[in-house]
Design a protein around this motif. Structure first.
Motif, PDB file in Angstrom:
ATOM      1  N   GLN A 172       0.819  -1.185   0.000  1.00 32.58           N
ATOM      2  CA  GLN A 172       0.000   0.000   0.000  1.00 32.58           C
ATOM      3  C   GLN A 172       0.869   1.258   0.000  1.00 32.58           C
ATOM      4  N   THR A 173       0.274   2.349  -0.486  1.00 29.75           N
ATOM      5  CA  THR A 173       0.963   3.627  -0.413  1.00 29.75           C
ATOM      6  C   THR A 173       0.863   4.147   1.021  1.00 29.75           C
ATOM      7  N   PRO A 174       1.707   5.121   1.411  1.00 35.89           N
ATOM      8  CA  PRO A 174       1.615   5.673   2.768  1.00 35.89           C
ATOM      9  C   PRO A 174       0.222   6.199   3.097  1.00 35.89           C
ATOM     10  N   TYR A 175      -0.465   6.803   2.114  1.00 34.98           N
ATOM     11  CA  TYR A 175      -1.806   7.307   2.353  1.00 34.98           C
ATOM     12  C   TYR A 175      -2.772   6.162   2.615  1.00 34.98           C
ATOM     13  N   GLU A 176      -2.630   5.089   1.851  1.00 37.55           N
ATOM     14  CA  GLU A 176      -3.511   3.932   2.038  1.00 37.55           C
ATOM     15  C   GLU A 176      -3.244   3.254   3.377  1.00 37.55           C
ATOM     16  N   LYS A 177      -2.006   3.239   3.812  1.00 36.41           N
ATOM     17  CA  LYS A 177      -1.691   2.636   5.115  1.00 36.41           C
ATOM     18  C   LYS A 177      -2.385   3.375   6.249  1.00 36.41           C
ATOM     19  N   LEU A 178      -2.516   4.692   6.094  1.00 33.82           N
ATOM     20  CA  LEU A 178      -3.193   5.472   7.138  1.00 33.82           C
ATOM     21  C   LEU A 178      -4.694   5.574   6.899  1.00 33.82           C
ATOM     22  N   GLY A 179      -5.162   5.108   5.740  1.00 31.56           N
ATOM     23  CA  GLY A 179      -6.584   5.142   5.444  1.00 31.56           C
ATOM     24  C   GLY A 179      -7.100   6.519   5.088  1.00 31.56           C
ATOM     25  N   VAL A 180      -6.259   7.331   4.467  1.00 29.15           N
ATOM     26  CA  VAL A 180      -6.664   8.681   4.054  1.00 29.15           C
ATOM     27  C   VAL A 180      -6.313   8.852   2.581  1.00 29.15           C
ATOM     28  N   ASN A 181      -6.917   9.856   1.967  1.00 32.14           N
ATOM     29  CA  ASN A 181      -6.590  10.119   0.577  1.00 32.14           C
ATOM     30  C   ASN A 181      -5.539  11.222   0.488  1.00 32.14           C
ATOM     31  N   GLU A 182      -5.016  11.451  -0.690  1.00 31.07           N
ATOM     32  CA  GLU A 182      -3.922  12.396  -0.877  1.00 31.07           C
ATOM     33  C   GLU A 182      -4.351  13.847  -0.678  1.00 31.07           C
ATOM     34  N   ALA A 183      -5.638  14.088  -0.660  1.00 31.90           N
ATOM     35  CA  ALA A 183      -6.137  15.450  -0.439  1.00 31.90           C
ATOM     36  C   ALA A 183      -6.446  15.712   1.031  1.00 31.90           C
TER      37      ALA A 183
ATOM     38  N   GLU B  42       5.205   0.586  13.899  1.00 31.41           N
ATOM     39  CA  GLU B  42       6.363   1.150  13.198  1.00 31.41           C
ATOM     40  C   GLU B  42       6.026   1.455  11.748  1.00 31.41           C
ATOM     41  N   ALA B  43       5.240   0.572  11.107  1.00 25.27           N
ATOM     42  CA  ALA B  43       4.838   0.800   9.719  1.00 25.27           C
ATOM     43  C   ALA B  43       3.929   2.021   9.611  1.00 25.27           C
ATOM     44  N   ILE B  44       3.049   2.188  10.595  1.00 22.74           N
ATOM     45  CA  ILE B  44       2.147   3.352  10.601  1.00 22.74           C
ATOM     46  C   ILE B  44       2.955   4.639  10.741  1.00 22.74           C
ATOM     47  N   GLU B  45       3.910   4.645  11.666  1.00 20.35           N
ATOM     48  CA  GLU B  45       4.728   5.840  11.876  1.00 20.35           C
ATOM     49  C   GLU B  45       5.606   6.128  10.651  1.00 20.35           C
ATOM     50  N   ALA B  46       6.106   5.073  10.015  1.00 21.91           N
ATOM     51  CA  ALA B  46       6.904   5.261   8.809  1.00 21.91           C
ATOM     52  C   ALA B  46       6.064   5.861   7.691  1.00 21.91           C
TER      53      ALA B  46
END
Length: 206
Positions: free
Chosen positions: A4-15, A40-44
């Motif tokens: 997943q992309t960093p945005y997908e890992k946090l469950g948010v979109n790029e906007a 750790e993955a979430i913080e990264a």
């Protein structure tokens, strides 16, 4: 989560706003608090998004609030100043010189200042001056003895301070002899010189 992309890992979109990104990161960190690798993955992922937006900020494309910080920086503790020491001084000097705290200076300063003022206002009453000097001698011995528990050493330092104070006060009186000072003022010089040396020795000598 690795694909997943960093945005997908946090469950948010790029906007998403910075507040939404921060809230998502905090929520996921609490949810997976028992899973170290996931946290750790979430913080990264959060740091990756912040790095990207900081780069965009440097390019003048977006504005990053000053309150945004990296996870690693939040865990950093402020450096503590090194304590004052005499490590760079000669070894023989370290045996005699003390570095008192402000609390250690408080009592000697108050006592010897008070005694010096009492001597100054005692006038020509020799008995009162003798009592004040005796109190100063006992106080100096006490303050010195409590540091190293060496009564003999404390007594010798106190006697040395007493004799040096008499000599210093008498010398100042002789220098000001031309000012026609009365005898009680000369005695005041001697008393204040003694208590000043007592304060120095009890505060800065072992």
């Amino acid at each position: 989560m690795s694909e997943q992309t960093p945005y997908e890992k946090l469950g948010v979109n790029e906007a998403a706003s910075f507040e939404e990104i921060q809230a998502a990161k905090n929520r996921l960190t609490q949810e997976y608090s028992n899973d170290v690798k996931t946290v750790e993955a979430i913080e990264a992922a959060y740091d990756s998004i912040i790095m990207e937006r900081l780069k965009l900020r440097q390019e003048g494309r977006i504005k990053v609030p000053d309150r945004i910080r990296f996870a690693e920086r939040q865990r950093e503790t402020p450096p503590t100043p090194p304590p004052l020491s005499l490590d760079n001084s000669p070894s023989w000097l370290q045996q005699f010189i003390d570095t008192p705290s402000s609390r250690d200076l408080l009592w000697p300063t108050g006592i010897f200042l008070g005694l010096a003022l009492l001597v100054n206002f005692s006038g020509t009453d020799s008995s009162s001056i003798s009592v004040l000097l005796a109190l100063g001698v006992f106080a100096n011995i006490y303050f010195l003895n409590r540091k190293e528990n060496k009564f003999g050493r404390a007594l010798l330092i106190t006697l040395a301070g007493l004799f040096l104070g008499v000599a210093l006060g008498w010398g100042i009186g002789q220098l000001l002899q031309g000012a026609n000072l009365p005898g009680d003022v000369s005695q005041s010089f001697i008393g204040m010189a003694i208590f000043f040396l007592f304060w120095l020795s009890s505060s800065f000598l072992r």
